[in-house]
Write a protein that holds these residues in place. Structure first.
Motif, PDB file in Angstrom:
ATOM      1  N   GLU A  94      37.281  22.085  35.941  1.00 13.25           N
ATOM      2  CA  GLU A  94      38.633  22.691  36.276  1.00 13.25           C
ATOM      3  C   GLU A  94      39.058  21.870  37.811  1.00 13.25           C
ATOM      4  O   GLU A  94      38.296  21.857  38.650  1.00 13.25           O
ATOM      5  N   SER A 162      40.105  30.134  37.443  1.00 14.84           N
ATOM      6  CA  SER A 162      38.918  30.941  38.135  1.00 14.84           C
ATOM      7  C   SER A 162      39.301  31.982  39.051  1.00 14.84           C
ATOM      8  O   SER A 162      38.607  32.920  39.347  1.00 14.84           O
ATOM      9  N   GLY A 196      36.108  30.405  30.658  1.00 16.62           N
ATOM     10  CA  GLY A 196      36.948  31.350  30.662  1.00 16.62           C
ATOM     11  C   GLY A 196      37.112  32.428  29.718  1.00 16.62           C
ATOM     12  O   GLY A 196      37.381  33.605  29.873  1.00 16.62           O
ATOM     13  N   ARG A 199      34.511  34.683  29.662  1.00 17.33           N
ATOM     14  CA  ARG A 199      34.645  35.670  30.701  1.00 17.33           C
ATOM     15  C   ARG A 199      35.511  36.795  30.050  1.00 17.33           C
ATOM     16  O   ARG A 199      35.248  38.009  30.481  1.00 17.33           O
TER      17      ARG A 199
END
Length: 247
Positions: A94, A162, A196, A199
């Protein structure tokens, strides 16, 4: 910051039952990439309004070697970009972004979202957010920071930033989040993009993620399959018939 829609499509079948706000990728534009492609969004199954704004034109910090010569000398190349990138890792991981530039877009999108919800009679769960590449990242950030529950999200060849907060039991906890990834994507690579989505799942979000090959073999720069993916997600979110992508 104002984001006037550059392209608006309305259902020929009457007033919209749902509205989709869809964001283009870095360096693309609403009119240039979607001005002649209503078929990307419509198959006759959903009474839909589609709103496609264009990103601001800005210098991108990580492209500080891209210059153009104009009548008044050399200037850094500007791109239509939702936010500024501070690094370019060529898809290996990222990139760092300028949060202030994202925050300004987040606020502008929230204003646009409120306006479209008002047109839907205040029914926030009839508003769907979506986007491609950087537009996917930006739209997902606006979705997860919006204080009212939404109808759904459609993200193509993008990822969760993030810096975007993931709130357990928040307003989007029951919002269906549809993600589509191309296995040969070298810009948003699955080996770190999947972090991600984990998450989101770990926080209890309704994530549906698919990795599907682009028949035109364009990798990150998907072409016609974009429409098939968007339409299939819309049918699922709006609970219309068969939700399998039709290439």
């Amino acid at each position: 910051l104002d984001l006037p829609p550059a392209v608006i499509y309305r259902s020929p079948r009457g007033p919209q039952q749902y509205t989709l706000i869809y964001l283009h990728g870095l360096g693309s534009s609403a009119l240039g990439n979607y001005g002649d492609r209503p078929h990307y969004f419509f198959d006759g199954s959903v009474q839909l309004k589609v709103v496609i704004p264009t990103a601001p034109s800005r210098e991108v910090s990580c492209f500080d070697q891209w210059w153009n010569k104009g009548p008044h000398g050399w200037k850094l190349t500007k791109f239509l970009a939702w936010y500024d990138y501070l690094s370019n890792h060529d898809g290996a991981r990222e990139d760092h972004i300028d949060w202030d530039s994202l925050a300004a877009i987040q606020q502008a999108l929230h204003s646009l979202m409120e306006k479209e919800i008002q047109e839907l009679g205040g029914r926030s769960t009839r508003l769907i957010m979506g986007g491609k590449s950087q537009g996917c990242c930006t739209s997902l950030d606006a979705t997860l920071t919006f204080p009212k529950p939404l109808g759904g999200f459609v993200g193509l060849v993008g990822h969760l930033l993030s810096c975007t907060p993931v709130e357990e039991n928040g307003p989007q906890n029951l919002t269906p989040l549809h993600f589509f990834h191309e296995p040969q994507d070298r810009i948003m690579r699955w080996d770190w993009v999947k972090t991600g989505e984990k998450r989101l799942r770990d926080a209890g979000f309704k994530v549906r993620s698919r990795r599907m090959a682009d028949p035109e073999k364009c990798g990150h720069f998907i072409q016609g399959v974009e429409g098939a993916w968007v339409r299939s997600a819309l049918r699922s979110i709006c609970k219309v018939g068969d939700t399998a992508p039709n290439h």
